[in-house]
Write a protein that holds these residues in place. Sequence first.
Motif, PDB file in Angstrom:
ATOM      1  N   GLY A  40       0.772  -1.225   0.000  1.00  0.00           N
ATOM      2  CA  GLY A  40       0.000   0.000   0.000  1.00  0.00           C
ATOM      3  C   GLY A  40       0.805   1.277   0.000  1.00  0.00           C
ATOM      4  N   HIS A  41       2.130   1.196  -0.065  1.00  0.00           N
ATOM      5  CA  HIS A  41       2.976   2.376   0.069  1.00  0.00           C
ATOM      6  C   HIS A  41       3.430   2.974  -1.262  1.00  0.00           C
ATOM      7  CE1 HIS A  41       3.151   0.634   4.064  1.00  0.00           C
ATOM      8  NE2 HIS A  41       3.723   1.724   4.513  1.00  0.00           N
ATOM      9  N   GLY A  42       3.219   2.246  -2.357  1.00  0.00           N
ATOM     10  CA  GLY A  42       3.689   2.722  -3.655  1.00  0.00           C
ATOM     11  C   GLY A  42       4.932   1.970  -4.078  1.00  0.00           C
ATOM     12  N   ALA A  43       4.768   1.000  -4.966  1.00  0.00           N
ATOM     13  CA  ALA A  43       5.867   0.084  -5.282  1.00  0.00           C
ATOM     14  C   ALA A  43       7.045   0.786  -5.942  1.00  0.00           C
ATOM     15  CB  ALA A  43       5.364  -1.051  -6.175  1.00  0.00           C
ATOM     16  N   LEU A  44       6.782   1.661  -6.892  1.00  0.00           N
ATOM     17  CA  LEU A  44       7.890   2.272  -7.629  1.00  0.00           C
ATOM     18  C   LEU A  44       8.685   3.225  -6.745  1.00  0.00           C
ATOM     19  CD1 LEU A  44       9.353   2.354 -10.281  1.00  0.00           C
ATOM     20  CD2 LEU A  44       7.752   4.107 -11.067  1.00  0.00           C
ATOM     21  N   ALA A  45       7.996   4.030  -5.945  1.00  0.00           N
ATOM     22  CA  ALA A  45       8.705   4.942  -5.038  1.00  0.00           C
ATOM     23  C   ALA A  45       9.558   4.166  -4.046  1.00  0.00           C
ATOM     24  CB  ALA A  45       7.709   5.829  -4.300  1.00  0.00           C
ATOM     25  N   CYS A  46       9.017   3.072  -3.524  1.00  0.00           N
ATOM     26  CA  CYS A  46       9.776   2.272  -2.557  1.00  0.00           C
ATOM     27  C   CYS A  46      10.949   1.566  -3.229  1.00  0.00           C
ATOM     28  CB  CYS A  46       8.851   1.266  -1.862  1.00  0.00           C
ATOM     29  SG  CYS A  46       7.649   2.036  -0.737  1.00  0.00           S
ATOM     30  N   ALA A  47      10.734   1.066  -4.448  1.00  0.00           N
ATOM     31  CA  ALA A  47      11.831   0.409  -5.171  1.00  0.00           C
ATOM     32  C   ALA A  47      12.966   1.385  -5.453  1.00  0.00           C
ATOM     33  CB  ALA A  47      11.305  -0.195  -6.468  1.00  0.00           C
ATOM     34  N   ARG A  48      12.623   2.581  -5.863  1.00  0.00           N
ATOM     35  CA  ARG A  48      13.670   3.571  -6.142  1.00  0.00           C
ATOM     36  C   ARG A  48      14.431   3.933  -4.874  1.00  0.00           C
ATOM     37  NH1 ARG A  48       9.843   7.187 -10.165  1.00  0.00           N
ATOM     38  NH2 ARG A  48      10.365   6.086 -12.119  1.00  0.00           N
ATOM     39  N   ALA A  49      13.731   4.003  -3.756  1.00  0.00           N
ATOM     40  CA  ALA A  49      14.402   4.319  -2.495  1.00  0.00           C
ATOM     41  C   ALA A  49      15.339   3.214  -2.055  1.00  0.00           C
ATOM     42  CB  ALA A  49      13.365   4.588  -1.407  1.00  0.00           C
ATOM     43  N   LEU A  50      14.984   1.963  -2.368  1.00  0.00           N
ATOM     44  CA  LEU A  50      15.765   0.815  -1.897  1.00  0.00           C
ATOM     45  C   LEU A  50      16.772   0.299  -2.921  1.00  0.00           C
ATOM     46  CD1 LEU A  50      12.981  -1.263  -0.086  1.00  0.00           C
ATOM     47  CD2 LEU A  50      14.819   0.063   0.981  1.00  0.00           C
ATOM     48  N   GLU A  51      16.682   0.746  -4.159  1.00  0.00           N
ATOM     49  CA  GLU A  51      17.532   0.169  -5.206  1.00  0.00           C
ATOM     50  C   GLU A  51      19.024   0.261  -4.894  1.00  0.00           C
ATOM     51  OE1 GLU A  51      17.477  -0.320 -10.003  1.00  0.00           O
ATOM     52  OE2 GLU A  51      16.972   1.639  -9.186  1.00  0.00           O
ATOM     53  N   PRO A  52      19.516   1.328  -4.281  1.00  0.00           N
ATOM     54  CA  PRO A  52      20.952   1.336  -3.959  1.00  0.00           C
ATOM     55  C   PRO A  52      21.348   0.324  -2.893  1.00  0.00           C
ATOM     56  CG  PRO A  52      20.048   3.576  -3.985  1.00  0.00           C
ATOM     57  CD  PRO A  52      18.885   2.647  -4.005  1.00  0.00           C
ATOM     58  N   LEU A  53      20.376  -0.187  -2.138  1.00  0.00           N
ATOM     59  CA  LEU A  53      20.663  -1.096  -1.027  1.00  0.00           C
ATOM     60  C   LEU A  53      20.349  -2.549  -1.347  1.00  0.00           C
ATOM     61  CD1 LEU A  53      19.057   1.002   1.886  1.00  0.00           C
ATOM     62  CD2 LEU A  53      21.451   0.977   1.178  1.00  0.00           C
ATOM     63  N   ALA A  54      19.256  -2.797  -2.041  1.00  0.00           N
ATOM     64  CA  ALA A  54      18.757  -4.159  -2.216  1.00  0.00           C
ATOM     65  C   ALA A  54      19.328  -4.809  -3.466  1.00  0.00           C
ATOM     66  CB  ALA A  54      17.231  -4.138  -2.287  1.00  0.00           C
ATOM     67  N   PRO A  55      19.825  -6.050  -3.350  1.00  0.00           N
ATOM     68  CA  PRO A  55      20.334  -6.733  -4.542  1.00  0.00           C
ATOM     69  C   PRO A  55      19.230  -7.261  -5.446  1.00  0.00           C
ATOM     70  CG  PRO A  55      20.521  -8.164  -2.625  1.00  0.00           C
ATOM     71  CD  PRO A  55      20.047  -6.838  -2.115  1.00  0.00           C
ATOM     72  N   ALA A  56      18.005  -7.384  -4.922  1.00  0.00           N
ATOM     73  CA  ALA A  56      16.894  -7.915  -5.708  1.00  0.00           C
ATOM     74  C   ALA A  56      15.594  -7.559  -5.001  1.00  0.00           C
ATOM     75  CB  ALA A  56      17.013  -9.429  -5.887  1.00  0.00           C
ATOM     76  N   PHE A  57      14.504  -7.657  -5.767  1.00  0.00           N
ATOM     77  CA  PHE A  57      13.176  -7.371  -5.242  1.00  0.00           C
ATOM     78  C   PHE A  57      12.285  -8.591  -5.426  1.00  0.00           C
ATOM     79  CE2 PHE A  57      14.890  -3.198  -6.506  1.00  0.00           C
ATOM     80  CZ  PHE A  57      14.766  -2.534  -5.287  1.00  0.00           C
ATOM     81  N   ALA A  58      11.131  -8.562  -4.789  1.00  0.00           N
ATOM     82  CA  ALA A  58      10.154  -9.637  -4.948  1.00  0.00           C
ATOM     83  C   ALA A  58       8.763  -9.043  -5.030  1.00  0.00           C
ATOM     84  CB  ALA A  58      10.232 -10.624  -3.784  1.00  0.00           C
ATOM     85  N   VAL A  59       7.960  -9.605  -5.936  1.00  0.00           N
ATOM     86  CA  VAL A  59       6.571  -9.195  -6.117  1.00  0.00           C
ATOM     87  C   VAL A  59       5.731 -10.458  -6.252  1.00  0.00           C
ATOM     88  CG1 VAL A  59       7.185  -6.998  -7.216  1.00  0.00           C
ATOM     89  CG2 VAL A  59       6.838  -9.034  -8.634  1.00  0.00           C
ATOM     90  N   ALA A  60       4.422 -10.285  -6.362  1.00  0.00           N
ATOM     91  CA  ALA A  60       3.557 -11.459  -6.464  1.00  0.00           C
ATOM     92  C   ALA A  60       3.468 -11.981  -7.893  1.00  0.00           C
ATOM     93  CB  ALA A  60       2.162 -11.121  -5.943  1.00  0.00           C
ATOM     94  N   CYS A  61       3.437 -11.076  -8.874  1.00  0.00           N
ATOM     95  CA  CYS A  61       3.075 -11.496 -10.224  1.00  0.00           C
ATOM     96  C   CYS A  61       3.776 -10.632 -11.268  1.00  0.00           C
ATOM     97  CB  CYS A  61       1.561 -11.411 -10.408  1.00  0.00           C
ATOM     98  SG  CYS A  61       0.900  -9.750 -10.098  1.00  0.00           S
ATOM     99  N   ILE A  62       3.641 -11.029 -12.523  1.00  0.00           N
ATOM    100  CA  ILE A  62       4.397 -10.383 -13.599  1.00  0.00           C
ATOM    101  C   ILE A  62       3.942  -8.946 -13.829  1.00  0.00           C
ATOM    102  CG2 ILE A  62       2.942 -11.098 -15.550  1.00  0.00           C
ATOM    103  CD1 ILE A  62       5.637 -11.853 -16.973  1.00  0.00           C
ATOM    104  N   GLU A  63       2.656  -8.653 -13.607  1.00  0.00           N
ATOM    105  CA  GLU A  63       2.186  -7.279 -13.784  1.00  0.00           C
ATOM    106  C   GLU A  63       2.915  -6.333 -12.835  1.00  0.00           C
ATOM    107  OE1 GLU A  63      -1.066 -10.029 -15.140  1.00  0.00           O
ATOM    108  OE2 GLU A  63       0.212  -9.912 -13.356  1.00  0.00           O
ATOM    109  N   GLU A  64       3.109  -6.768 -11.592  1.00  0.00           N
ATOM    110  CA  GLU A  64       3.829  -5.944 -10.627  1.00  0.00           C
ATOM    111  C   GLU A  64       5.297  -5.786 -11.019  1.00  0.00           C
ATOM    112  OE1 GLU A  64       1.262  -6.819  -6.560  1.00  0.00           O
ATOM    113  OE2 GLU A  64       3.047  -8.031  -6.955  1.00  0.00           O
TER     114      GLU A  64
END
Length: 370
Positions: A40-64
Amino acid sequence: MARPLRAKLDLDALRHNYRLACECAPESRALAVLKANAYGHGALACARALEPLAPAFAVACIEEALELREGGIDKPIVLLEGFFEESELEIIAREGFWTTLHSDWQIEAVERSRLPGPINAWLKFDSGMHRLGFGTEDFVRHWRRLALSPKVCGVHLVTHFATADGVDMAYANHQLAEIEALRYRLEAEGYEVPCCLANSPATLALARARGQWHRPGLMLYGADPLERANPFSARLRPVMTLESEVIAVRSVEPGEPVGYGGRFIASRQTRIGVVACGYGDGYDRHAVDGTPVLVDGRRTAIAGKVSMDMLTVDLTDLPTADIGAKVTLWGRAEDGSQLSVDEVARHCDTISYTLLTGILPRVPRIVSVG
């Protein structure tokens, strides 16, 4: 003037919580889970904030996953539910997604597909959740099969804990024993068995479950998934603050009802504040009288049923609170006081996952860094 309800997002808190997840499991790498629009926080904003730290992400499905790719996120992304149609495999290979495999038909689809390149497979072991995945014998058979397949460039063991958030850890330890026996068997055959085991509860409280990868989800957003005290949980910082204002104040005489159904009956002369927030915004309609809120940083409570666009709170003991007073439904108030979304969830007979993911699109998300 715009309606005052908003969800304020503190991305510094998000990064703090991710670093805490890494501290919990320093020998492991942390997938940042961004499913359900980053809870519920906004996937793209959170991904951009974490991209320098996280080696990978996880989502439920291909649309995400595609939403993140289109937004410029190029890190590996795990599809936790895998694919739903064979046609998705070409996209998975092209975009470099890592996919969970939990059913026979998915493995057969991989083997007969014509892919632009091999895929990274996360084979799901049903260690006791009994939702998705393979039992031991089928898992071993499929592991051997995938390890030899030119369509696959790597295989991971992935599983899920059913009770790691609870007080009684007996079943979680049973699942761990099943996982360890399976790993020992495969390693005895000469296979390397990289694992992704721990969700947020296990990341916080089950050291043996962290594996080569772990996947913090809810904890990234500052909510505590555990039913028991834990020193790491105490250091979580809320990312979302759901904030509004008092838009009207009225006095109610003793014995008078407030709201639909007259559930709240004034026991004294009562000042009622009307707040611009309701179940049409995603605030839980099941919130009982006494559900806490902060008004100008001071605790009070809901008085009366939540309506679609408004809810009512008791201002009797807050005589200076008036129209325009800041209301914190959960999160961190401007004076630094906090109201945990977990506490609010208990009063709604639900869980913080539901409250956070339930905030609807008409509530603007306001991103800040502190």
